[in-house]
Write an enzyme that holds these catalytic residues in place. Structure first.
Site, PDB file in Angstrom:
ATOM      1  N   GLY A 238       0.823  -1.201   0.000  1.00  0.00           N
ATOM      2  CA  GLY A 238       0.000   0.000   0.000  1.00  0.00           C
ATOM      3  C   GLY A 238       0.855   1.247   0.000  1.00  0.00           C
ATOM      4  O   GLY A 238       1.878   1.307   0.694  1.00  0.00           O
ATOM      5  N   GLY A 239       0.442   2.270  -0.767  1.00  0.00           N
ATOM      6  CA  GLY A 239       1.151   3.538  -0.779  1.00  0.00           C
ATOM      7  C   GLY A 239       2.618   3.367  -1.074  1.00  0.00           C
ATOM      8  O   GLY A 239       3.007   2.839  -2.113  1.00  0.00           O
ATOM      9  N   ASP A 240       3.458   3.796  -0.143  1.00  0.00           N
ATOM     10  CA  ASP A 240       4.916   3.704  -0.318  1.00  0.00           C
ATOM     11  C   ASP A 240       5.521   2.680   0.635  1.00  0.00           C
ATOM     12  O   ASP A 240       6.666   2.804   1.046  1.00  0.00           O
ATOM     13  CB  ASP A 240       5.561   5.076  -0.102  1.00  0.00           C
ATOM     14  N   GLU A 241       4.740   1.653   0.988  1.00  0.00           N
ATOM     15  CA  GLU A 241       5.200   0.619   1.912  1.00  0.00           C
ATOM     16  C   GLU A 241       5.387  -0.710   1.186  1.00  0.00           C
ATOM     17  O   GLU A 241       4.552  -1.120   0.373  1.00  0.00           O
ATOM     18  CB  GLU A 241       4.210   0.443   3.055  1.00  0.00           C
TER      19      GLU A 241
END
Length: 342
Positions: A238-241
């Site tokens: 998710g996102g920048d993970e």
């Protein structure tokens, strides 16, 4: 003479695999299909038992005795290919010889293939023709069914692949990671898990736009794949993970080396449309053997604690999980939701 010619003509039309024997058991005439099986052999004048090996009945010395018994024959050619045949023998009047009508029996499919036979090689009333048509129709239906099954299987694989893939980066997604973690835990396989979070990623989106952010995520995906082995797992959750799972790897020195290389490479400027995107990465690491009974939520929670510790140490670094790590009280119930100022 005329009667014999008419008789042979009738046999050729009605029984294209006939053999006409004289009183001595020699071949006086052979049907056109039978002759097609041995185009180089001159059958006429040869002893029937020199051309064919009689399998049943076995204990009979001459063809005349066999003809008088009206036995059914099982035989095969003496030379290669040793095609198996079945036959019905009918004696001629006054012991003048016999007529044997041959067929391939259950070997017909092999015979058609081996000798390139067509419908013209069989009697018009021979049920073999219907059998061949049925086999051909069945083969066509089976091939169509196989093709359809392959297409359906391909579509199913593509759908499953899509369901377990992050469309932007091509990495595994959260669902795929959950399945892989469950399999490793159930298989009692030792492994380690890294939780990688990008630093300053929000500023890339805010200043250069989401297209630049997408480009950065794709480059991060490429670098993480290059720094892992073929049987390791890299997932964007998710996102920048990102979550990295290292199969059968518990050596802290090796994990530190991997984490350091990832951080160093991700600190290098990433160009997008002439603009420079500058990020870094913080990493939390946990070993599956740090828990007596490892569970996926516990492992991810532990890696998240280690990641938050790396963030507090100034970012662009890594930390291993230990039991003394905690999150601020306000976020202790939900570490995964801890706001990290990218």
């Amino acid at each position: 003479m005329k009667d014999k010619e008419n008789f042979s003509y009738l046999l050729e039309k009605l029984c294209p695999m006939f053999v006409l024997l004289d009183a001595a058991g020699r071949i006086a005439s052979a049907g056109p299909t039978l002759q097609k099986l041995r185009p180089e052999m001159e059958m006429v004048g040869r002893s029937f038992l020199d051309v064919f090996e009689l399998l049943r009945p076995r204990s009979v010395a001459t063809m005349q005795v066999i003809a008088r018994s009206g036995a059914k024959l099982h035989l095969r050619f003496r030379d290669n290919p040793r095609t198996a045949l079945k036959g019905v023998i009918v004696p001629l009047p006054d012991d003048e010889g016999a007529v044997i009508n041959l067929s391939f029996g259950i070997s017909i499919l092999d015979a058609v293939r081996d000798y390139a036979l067509t419908s013209a090689d069989f009697s018009g009333t021979d049920l073999a023709i219907e059998l061949l048509y049925l086999v051909e129709a069945k083969s066509a239906a089976m091939e169509a069914s196989r093709t359809l099954n392959l297409r359906l299987q391909g579509a199913m694989i593509a759908a499953e692949e899509q369901a377990y893939t992050d469309t932007l980066t091509g990495l595994k997604n959260r669902r795929a990671m959950d399945h892989i973690l469950a399999r490793l835990i159930n298989g009692v396989t030792p492994f380690s898990l890294m939780h990688l979070d990008l630093d300053y990623f929000k500023s890339v989106n805010d200043t250069l736009g989401h297209a630049a952010g997408d480009h950065v995520l794709q480059q991060v995906a490429r670098i993480t794949v290059e720094e892992t082995r073929g049987d390791d797992t890299v997932a964007r959750i998710g996102g920048d993970e990102f979550i990295l799972i290292f199969n059968h790897l518990q050596d802290k020195e090796k994990l530190e080396s991997i984490a350091r290389r990832l951080i160093d490479r991700l600190e290098e400027p990433i160009l997008f449309n002439g603009e420079t995107c500058q990020i870094s990465a913080s990493i939390g690491i946990v070993l599956s053997t740090q828990f007596t009974c490892p569970e996926a939520p516990k492992l991810i929670h532990a890696a998240d604690l280690a990641l938050y510790s790396a963030k507090r140490k100034g970012r662009a670094t890594y930390r291993f999980y230990n039991r003394n790590l905690t999150l601020p009280v306000a976020n202790a119930e939900s570490p995964g939701s801890q706001q990290r100022s990218g």
